[in-house]
Design a protein around this motif. Structure first.
Motif, mmCIF file in Angstrom:
data_model
loop_
_atom_site.group_PDB
_atom_site.id
_atom_site.type_symbol
_atom_site.label_atom_id
_atom_site.label_comp_id
_atom_site.label_asym_id
_atom_site.label_seq_id
_atom_site.Cartn_x
_atom_site.Cartn_y
_atom_site.Cartn_z
ATOM 1 N N PRO A 331 -29.884 74.691 -31.118
ATOM 2 C CA PRO A 331 -29.759 76.144 -30.977
ATOM 3 C C PRO A 331 -30.040 76.594 -29.545
ATOM 4 C CG PRO A 331 -30.979 75.601 -32.973
ATOM 5 C CD PRO A 331 -30.788 74.314 -32.224
ATOM 6 N N ALA A 332 -29.234 77.518 -29.045
ATOM 7 C CA ALA A 332 -29.333 77.944 -27.646
ATOM 8 C C ALA A 332 -30.716 78.476 -27.308
ATOM 9 C CB ALA A 332 -28.268 78.997 -27.351
ATOM 10 N N GLU A 333 -31.351 79.158 -28.266
ATOM 11 C CA GLU A 333 -32.656 79.743 -27.973
ATOM 12 C C GLU A 333 -33.747 78.695 -27.831
ATOM 13 O OE1 GLU A 333 -32.107 79.771 -32.484
ATOM 14 O OE2 GLU A 333 -30.901 80.181 -30.692
ATOM 15 N N LEU A 334 -33.500 77.466 -28.347
ATOM 16 C CA LEU A 334 -34.504 76.406 -28.279
ATOM 17 C C LEU A 334 -34.378 75.563 -27.011
ATOM 18 C CD1 LEU A 334 -36.829 75.038 -29.826
ATOM 19 C CD2 LEU A 334 -35.128 73.591 -30.946
ATOM 20 N N VAL A 335 -33.199 75.536 -26.405
ATOM 21 C CA VAL A 335 -32.958 74.650 -25.254
ATOM 22 C C VAL A 335 -33.951 74.877 -24.117
ATOM 23 C CG1 VAL A 335 -31.312 74.062 -23.432
ATOM 24 C CG2 VAL A 335 -30.542 74.254 -25.799
ATOM 25 N N PRO A 336 -34.263 76.130 -23.709
ATOM 26 C CA PRO A 336 -35.195 76.298 -22.581
ATOM 27 C C PRO A 336 -36.592 75.752 -22.846
ATOM 28 C CG PRO A 336 -33.977 78.335 -23.005
ATOM 29 C CD PRO A 336 -33.721 77.424 -24.162
ATOM 30 N N MET A 337 -36.981 75.605 -24.117
ATOM 31 C CA MET A 337 -38.334 75.131 -24.451
ATOM 32 C C MET A 337 -38.350 73.672 -24.878
ATOM 33 S SD MET A 337 -39.674 78.382 -26.694
ATOM 34 C CE MET A 337 -38.366 78.129 -27.915
ATOM 35 N N LEU A 338 -37.206 73.008 -24.843
ATOM 36 C CA LEU A 338 -37.074 71.695 -25.462
ATOM 37 C C LEU A 338 -37.997 70.646 -24.854
ATOM 38 C CD1 LEU A 338 -35.366 70.516 -27.755
ATOM 39 C CD2 LEU A 338 -33.764 69.680 -26.034
ATOM 40 N N PHE A 339 -38.299 70.750 -23.556
ATOM 41 C CA PHE A 339 -39.111 69.737 -22.888
ATOM 42 C C PHE A 339 -40.582 70.135 -22.804
ATOM 43 C CE2 PHE A 339 -34.802 69.034 -21.273
ATOM 44 C CZ PHE A 339 -34.662 67.685 -21.561
ATOM 45 N N GLU A 340 -40.953 71.221 -23.487
ATOM 46 C CA GLU A 340 -42.359 71.580 -23.553
ATOM 47 C C GLU A 340 -43.038 70.771 -24.658
ATOM 48 O OE1 GLU A 340 -42.778 75.759 -24.063
ATOM 49 O OE2 GLU A 340 -41.575 76.271 -22.292
ATOM 50 N N ARG A 341 -44.302 70.453 -24.462
ATOM 51 C CA ARG A 341 -45.008 69.669 -25.473
ATOM 52 C C ARG A 341 -45.123 70.456 -26.779
ATOM 53 N NH1 ARG A 341 -50.675 68.390 -22.926
ATOM 54 N NH2 ARG A 341 -49.632 68.815 -20.972
ATOM 55 N N PHE A 342 -45.004 69.720 -27.873
ATOM 56 C CA PHE A 342 -45.107 70.248 -29.229
ATOM 57 C C PHE A 342 -43.952 71.169 -29.604
ATOM 58 C CE2 PHE A 342 -49.684 69.809 -27.845
ATOM 59 C CZ PHE A 342 -49.807 68.530 -28.335
ATOM 60 N N GLY A 366 -39.374 60.298 -9.536
ATOM 61 C CA GLY A 366 -38.621 61.098 -8.576
ATOM 62 C C GLY A 366 -37.278 61.551 -9.109
ATOM 63 N N GLY A 367 -37.088 61.469 -10.426
ATOM 64 C CA GLY A 367 -35.803 61.802 -11.027
ATOM 65 C C GLY A 367 -35.858 63.057 -11.870
ATOM 66 N N THR A 368 -34.832 63.235 -12.714
ATOM 67 C CA THR A 368 -34.725 64.415 -13.566
ATOM 68 C C THR A 368 -34.247 64.009 -14.958
ATOM 69 O OG1 THR A 368 -32.427 64.844 -12.914
ATOM 70 C CG2 THR A 368 -34.163 65.899 -11.602
ATOM 71 N N LEU A 369 -34.508 64.875 -15.910
ATOM 72 C CA LEU A 369 -33.978 64.721 -17.262
ATOM 73 C C LEU A 369 -33.512 66.092 -17.725
ATOM 74 C CD1 LEU A 369 -33.428 63.055 -19.810
ATOM 75 C CD2 LEU A 369 -35.766 63.559 -20.566
ATOM 76 N N GLU A 370 -32.217 66.211 -18.013
ATOM 77 C CA GLU A 370 -31.634 67.492 -18.399
ATOM 78 C C GLU A 370 -30.880 67.335 -19.712
ATOM 79 O OE1 GLU A 370 -32.434 70.093 -16.773
ATOM 80 O OE2 GLU A 370 -33.298 69.117 -15.006
#
Length: 390
Positions: A331-342, A366-370
């Motif tokens: 869901p689009a609303e969840l994507v911005p929080m996806l990499f936050e713990r819990f 030194g990298g990224t995960l998107e």
């Protein structure tokens, strides 16, 4: 299998499954008293056919007024063992006749300072369990009670942290829980190893298979505990990489091969060799998490794609590893929080720390995960790392 230590039911389900595999039982129940209805409720059960049948028959709820052996053990706090359950006049008819239980072990379940339920083990075979099994179940009940008690503490402190903006207190407690659980898993690991060695000496193929299944379940618990400990190390500044030359192609190809199943193939595409300096265990940890998530959310028969490619940039060469599924998307609303713990995705029953750790490991290199996800068309995670020659 993953032990979701912040939620009681999946935690007790996992504990029940581990005990079922250790004792080769047809069913394991973690009954807890529901005070509002005065009923013993199987909050945790093994994932076995007899357990599924029990739920379908409604026997996963046993009112105290109906009596029966589980109620008797709860009320008297006295262990029970029987190898001829069908001849027991004090057992519920549904347990004997409809469920087909023939042998039973039941012990009181202490949680905190009181007996809060019953830990029961059942078999469809007569005279199946021994006094040694009963003693083991009593020890297991103390472990299950400790885990349940600490999960309840985590739940209460997490609620308090959210209400009072003191999330760190809950996170510290979860780290302590991980340490404690790791200590209590060691005796189970030792017992599994003893069973495996005895089965090898006796050439007992069925016992070897059951012991291997129990060992796999224990490894799943260990991986989750290690993830929890890694979160604590990140917070304390104790998280370190051990970089060495690693062939990312070989690592990714091996992972694709081991993770593939007939229902969910993992297709690999990449160059013959791509070597860089990185911590191979940590890179594998990231990719295993991404592939496991993709497999979990892929429809049956749909492949997961694991692609590896060099990526030239002005500052130098990079490598991009993408993991794509054809699921329903995030869901689009969840994507911005996806990499936050819990933060947990739709349908997830875990703690929500896998993607948090994966991104932090990428950043430590030194990298990224998107992530890119479109509802109805699937999800693609992209791990990008700088290529550093050895």
């Amino acid at each position: 299998m993953a032990l979701p230590a912040a939620e009681l039911r999946p935690t007790l389900d996992t504990a029940g499954q581990v005990i079922s595999e250790l004792l080769n039982a047809d069913k394991v129940d973690v009954f807890l008293i529901e005070h509002s209805t005065q009923t013993l409720v199987a909050v945790g059960t093994s994932q076995t056919p007899m357990a599924h049948k029990q739920k379908a028959l409604g026997l996963d709820r046993q009112p105290l007024a109906n009596k029966g052996r589980a109620v008797q053990v709860f009320e008297t706090e006295t262990p029970f063992i029987s190898g001829r359950q069908e001849e027991d006049p004090e057992e519920l008819p549904g347990i004997k006749d409809r469920l087909g239980v023939r042998s039973s072990l039941m012990v009181p379940l202490p949680i905190g300072d009181e007996t809060r339920g019953v830990l029961g083990v059942s078999s469809a075979r007569n005279d199946f369990f021994t006094e040694n099994d009963l003693r083991f179940l009593q020890a297991a009940a103390r472990w299950v009670g400790m885990v349940a008690h600490r999960v309840e503490l985590v739940q209460e402190l997490t609620k308090l942290a959210v209400k009072q903006a003191r999330r760190k207190a809950a996170e510290d407690l979860i780290t302590v829980l991980a340490h404690d659980m790791a200590n209590h898993l060691l005796p189970l690991q030792a017992r599994i190893q003893l069973i495996q060695r005895r089965a090898q000496r006796n050439n007992a193929s069925e016992d070897l298979r059951d012991a291997a299944g129990a060992a796999a379940s224990l490894r799943s618990l260990t991986r989750l505990i290690n993830d929890l400990l890694d979160v604590g190390r990140l917070d304390q500044g104790l998280f370190h990489l051990r970089p060495q030359p690693v062939d990312l192609t070989a690592l990714a190809r091996e992972l694709a091969s081991t993770a593939s199943t007939p229902d969910h193939p993992v297709r690999f595409e990449g160059p013959e060799e791509l070597v860089t300096l990185a911590d191979p265990d940590r890179v594998r940890q990231v990719l295993e998490n991404l592939v496991a998530n993709a497999l979990k959310h892929s429809p049956p028969g749909r492949p997961v794609d694991l692609r590896l490619e060099a990526q030239p940039r002005p500052e130098g060469p990079w490598v991009r590893v993408s993991v794509s599924d054809q699921g329903t998307g995030i869901p689009a609303e969840l994507v911005p929080m996806l990499f936050e713990r819990f933060t947990r995705g739709p349908g997830s029953t875990g703690l929500g720390i896998g993607l948090f750790l994966a991104r932090r490991i990428a950043e430590a290199h030194g990298g990224t995960l998107e992530v890119a996800s479109t509802s109805g068309t699937g999800t693609r995670f992209e791990l990008s790392l700088p290529l550093v020659s050895g």
